[in-house]
Design a protein around this motif. Structure first.
Motif, short mmCIF file in Angstrom:
data_model
loop_
_atom_site.label_atom_id
_atom_site.label_comp_id
_atom_site.label_asym_id
_atom_site.label_seq_id
_atom_site.Cartn_x
_atom_site.Cartn_y
_atom_site.Cartn_z
N LEU A 61 0.82 -1.21 0.00
CA LEU A 61 0.00 0.00 0.00
C LEU A 61 0.86 1.26 0.00
CD1 LEU A 61 -2.70 -1.03 2.65
CD2 LEU A 61 -2.82 -1.20 0.17
N SER A 62 1.92 1.26 0.78
CA SER A 62 2.78 2.45 0.82
C SER A 62 4.20 2.08 1.21
CB SER A 62 2.22 3.48 1.80
OG SER A 62 2.49 3.07 3.12
N ILE A 63 5.13 2.92 0.78
CA ILE A 63 6.55 2.71 1.13
C ILE A 63 7.10 4.03 1.67
CG2 ILE A 63 8.82 2.05 0.27
CD1 ILE A 63 7.48 0.57 -2.01
N GLN A 64 7.51 4.01 2.90
CA GLN A 64 8.06 5.22 3.53
C GLN A 64 9.54 4.99 3.83
OE1 GLN A 64 5.91 7.84 3.96
NE2 GLN A 64 4.24 6.54 3.19
N GLY A 83 7.15 16.20 -5.87
CA GLY A 83 5.89 15.60 -5.44
C GLY A 83 6.05 14.52 -4.39
N LEU A 84 7.27 14.31 -3.94
CA LEU A 84 7.46 13.34 -2.86
C LEU A 84 7.22 14.04 -1.52
CD1 LEU A 84 10.66 11.40 -3.96
CD2 LEU A 84 8.30 10.78 -4.26
N GLN A 85 6.28 13.52 -0.76
CA GLN A 85 5.96 14.17 0.51
C GLN A 85 7.01 13.84 1.56
OE1 GLN A 85 2.02 13.04 1.59
NE2 GLN A 85 1.10 14.27 -0.05
N GLN A 86 7.34 14.83 2.37
CA GLN A 86 8.32 14.62 3.43
C GLN A 86 7.77 15.12 4.75
OE1 GLN A 86 12.02 16.58 2.35
NE2 GLN A 86 11.45 16.32 0.21
N GLN A 87 8.15 14.47 5.80
CA GLN A 87 7.80 14.98 7.13
C GLN A 87 8.90 14.62 8.12
OE1 GLN A 87 4.51 12.82 8.94
NE2 GLN A 87 4.48 11.40 7.23
N LEU A 88 9.02 15.44 9.15
CA LEU A 88 10.03 15.19 10.18
C LEU A 88 9.32 14.70 11.44
CD1 LEU A 88 13.09 15.47 10.53
CD2 LEU A 88 12.69 17.72 11.52
N LYS A 89 9.67 13.48 11.87
CA LYS A 89 9.00 12.90 13.04
C LYS A 89 10.04 12.26 13.94
CE LYS A 89 4.31 11.36 11.97
NZ LYS A 89 3.55 10.18 11.54
N GLU A 90 10.09 12.69 15.18
CA GLU A 90 10.98 12.08 16.18
C GLU A 90 12.36 11.75 15.61
OE1 GLU A 90 9.04 8.71 17.83
OE2 GLU A 90 7.28 9.86 18.43
N LEU A 107 13.60 11.84 9.20
CA LEU A 107 13.00 12.45 8.03
C LEU A 107 12.30 11.32 7.29
CD1 LEU A 107 12.75 14.98 6.18
CD2 LEU A 107 14.81 14.19 5.05
N ILE A 108 11.01 11.47 7.05
CA ILE A 108 10.25 10.40 6.39
C ILE A 108 9.83 10.85 5.00
CG2 ILE A 108 8.25 8.86 6.56
CD1 ILE A 108 8.36 9.36 9.63
N ILE A 109 10.24 10.09 4.01
CA ILE A 109 9.93 10.46 2.63
C ILE A 109 9.04 9.37 2.01
CG2 ILE A 109 10.91 10.98 0.35
CD1 ILE A 109 13.54 11.70 1.83
N ASP A 110 7.95 9.79 1.44
CA ASP A 110 7.03 8.84 0.81
C ASP A 110 7.60 8.40 -0.54
OD1 ASP A 110 5.03 7.41 -0.35
OD2 ASP A 110 3.44 8.82 0.14
N THR A 111 8.03 7.16 -0.61
CA THR A 111 8.62 6.66 -1.86
C THR A 111 7.73 5.60 -2.53
OG1 THR A 111 9.89 5.09 -0.52
CG2 THR A 111 11.02 7.10 -1.17
N TYR A 167 15.91 3.17 6.59
CA TYR A 167 15.18 1.92 6.36
C TYR A 167 13.81 2.23 5.79
CZ TYR A 167 13.02 3.18 10.86
OH TYR A 167 12.36 3.86 11.87
N LEU A 168 13.21 1.21 5.20
CA LEU A 168 11.87 1.37 4.64
C LEU A 168 10.84 0.77 5.57
CD1 LEU A 168 12.21 0.32 0.87
CD2 LEU A 168 12.25 2.64 1.82
N VAL A 169 9.71 1.46 5.68
CA VAL A 169 8.55 0.88 6.37
C VAL A 169 7.46 0.71 5.31
CG1 VAL A 169 6.83 1.18 8.18
CG2 VAL A 169 9.17 2.01 8.53
N ILE A 170 7.06 -0.53 5.11
CA ILE A 170 6.14 -0.84 4.03
C ILE A 170 4.81 -1.33 4.60
CG2 ILE A 170 5.79 -2.28 1.98
CD1 ILE A 170 8.76 -2.28 1.56
N ASP A 171 3.74 -0.68 4.19
CA ASP A 171 2.40 -1.13 4.61
C ASP A 171 1.89 -2.15 3.62
OD1 ASP A 171 1.14 0.14 6.98
OD2 ASP A 171 1.96 1.92 6.01
#
Lengths: 138, 328
Positions: free
Chosen positions: A38-41, A83-90, A93-97, A132-136
């Motif tokens: 579903l998603s790769i972060q 168009g790649l969304q980014q956010q900074l959390k704890e 840096l998390i990039i939607d790939t 690392y990647l977190v994949i849903d």
């Protein structure tokens, strides 16, 4: 506590850092065929509290190795991907790939990974604390 | 916490433990280099030794705890253990049986045991010496395996086999069945004592009405589907302890015949609801269950409760987290 049961975690197959530039690739061809992604972060450990001023992301389009990068031989790259969304959390840096979903999973031969440039930041610490990647999945 | 499991998947345990750790909010990945027809894939990355070795540096840097299985680590000759140790990461070895079952020791309390798949004693000894140079603590599933490694490690933890109980809905055997179905699924016929079981089955065919199916070379998911139809499940009658098939069968509410060594009986939680059958009495054990549908049902209900109480991954993972927390 948040359950991570539906997530898969991938660490880099290849990783190289040169100053503020990160070269990274993942092998997602091992995800079972009957599983839907579903998603790769992409999670990049980040030691600055502020969001980086500029982050460039490009797709790598030719072969590379950490040794070649150290020797100054760089792989070919695409144009800057927008168009790649980014956010900074704890401190990450998390990039939607997610857009690489099919290529990374189904076309392993042409998967050279991506290039991430975080301007004016020395990324050498990522060698000891790799992204690392977190994949849903479902 | 980031937990590495690898690199040989035995009885689905790496995947099940990783799934339970993830439910508790931890990053856990099982890297499996041993792919078989059992087709385990949940919470695993099915890879090969060559690929995983190329990623050693990233793996060592990323994970906090290294939980190895079956006496195998990432690099040949355990070369990775020194690297991991130098990084001050926690390491534990999970032994499962055949890889460390010393032939003479196994036969000490068990005339039936088959150790043909275990390496020679000296190979086991040398391997354990190499491993324990870097790893102080181990996990085994029961007291049958324990004596084989107890003298090598500073500490050995007993942690039962885990199953994801949510995936096993009970299918208790009907009290009305006149022609029960007996199932036996030998992953290794010599180890499980299949010849003794099938000899008994053939003899009983002359006097009793039942069906018998031997299940082989099927994925674990497919086998579990077939268990649902069974009225009696015969597991291993030589080893002296019970394994995954018994646990899964109990979780499905099925009566199980398995050999539990006399000297080990008290080491299991009280009320282990199985029928004790060894090569000498297996015919009688099967016969008794064929003749008693009421007992089959009763054992099935008790088995389900036992599996839920002691083998659910949600229960087992608490013990595992406690072990991890005390590793140095």
């Amino acid at each position: 506590m948040t359950s991570l049961e539906k997530k898969m975690f991938f660490i880099p197959k290849n990783l190289a850092v040169r100053k503020d530039r990160l070269y990274i690739s993942f092998n997602l061809s091992v995800i079972p065929k009957d599983m839907k992604v579903l998603s790769i972060q992409l999670h990049i450990p980040f030691h600055n509290k502020k969001k980086p001023k500029k982050t460039y992301i490009k797709e790598l389009t030719s072969d590379w190795s950490p040794k070649k990068i150290r020797d100054g031989i760089n792989p070919n790259k695409s144009k800057v991907l927008i168009g790649l969304q980014q956010q900074l959390k704890e401190n990450e840096l998390i990039i939607d790939t997610t857009l690489f979903k099919d290529k990374w999973r189904l076309s392993n031969k042409n998967n050279y990974g991506i290039y991430v440039r975080i301007t004016n930041d020395n990324l050498s610490y990522l060698i000891n604390n790799p992204p690392y990647l977190v994949i849903d999945t479902i | 916490m980031r937990v590495f499991h690898g690199i040989i998947e035995i009885a689905g345990q790496m995947g099940i433990l990783c799934g339970a750790l993830k439910r508790k909010g931890h990053i856990a990945v099982g890297y499996n280099t041993f792919q078989s027809y059992l087709d385990y894939k949940e919470h695993l990355i099915n890879t090969d030794a060559f690929e995983i070795r190329k990623m050693l540096k990233q793996i060592v840097n990323f994970f906090d705890i290294f939980h190895f299985h079956y006496g195998a680590t990432i690099m040949p000759n355990f070369e990775d253990l020194e690297i991991i140790k130098n990084k001050k990461k926690k390491i534990i070895m999970h032994h499962w049986g055949n890889e460390i079952r010393f032939h003479d020791l196994a036969m000490l309390n068990n005339p039936y045991v088959y150790t043909g798949d275990s390496p020679p004693n000296n190979d086991i000894h040398q391997k354990l010496l190499s491993i324990t140079k870097y790893i102080d603590e181990a996990i085994v599933q029961d007291y049958e395996v324990l004596p084989h490694v107890a003298n090598y490690y500073k500490k050995v933890h007993i942690m039962p086999i885990a199953i994801d109980i949510r995936k096993f809905k009970p299918h208790y055997p009907s009290r009305e069945t006149k022609k029960p179905l007996i199932l036996h699924a030998p992953t290794n016929p010599d180890f499980k004592g299949t010849a003794y079981i099938e000899k008994a089955i053939e003899e009983l065919r002359h006097t009793h009405l039942f069906d018998y199916k031997r299940i082989e070379k099927m994925s674990n998911a497919h086998v579990v589907e077939m268990y649902k139809e069974a009225d009696i499940i015969v597991d291993q009658v030589c080893c002296g302890s019970y394994g995954l098939l018994s646990v899964e069968s109990m979780a499905l509410g099925k009566p199980v015949i398995v050999y539990i060594r006399e000297d080990l009986k008290d080491s299991f939680p009280s009320g282990l609801p199985v029928v004790n059958g060894n090569p000498d009495n297996i015919k009688q054990a099967i016969k008794d269950l064929i003749e008693s549908p009421e007992r089959r049902h009763e054992l099935g209900v008790k088995g389900r409760e036992f599996a839920k109480k002691y083998h659910s991954s949600n229960v087992v993972v608490e013990r595992l987290l406690n072990i991890y927390s005390k590793l140095s």
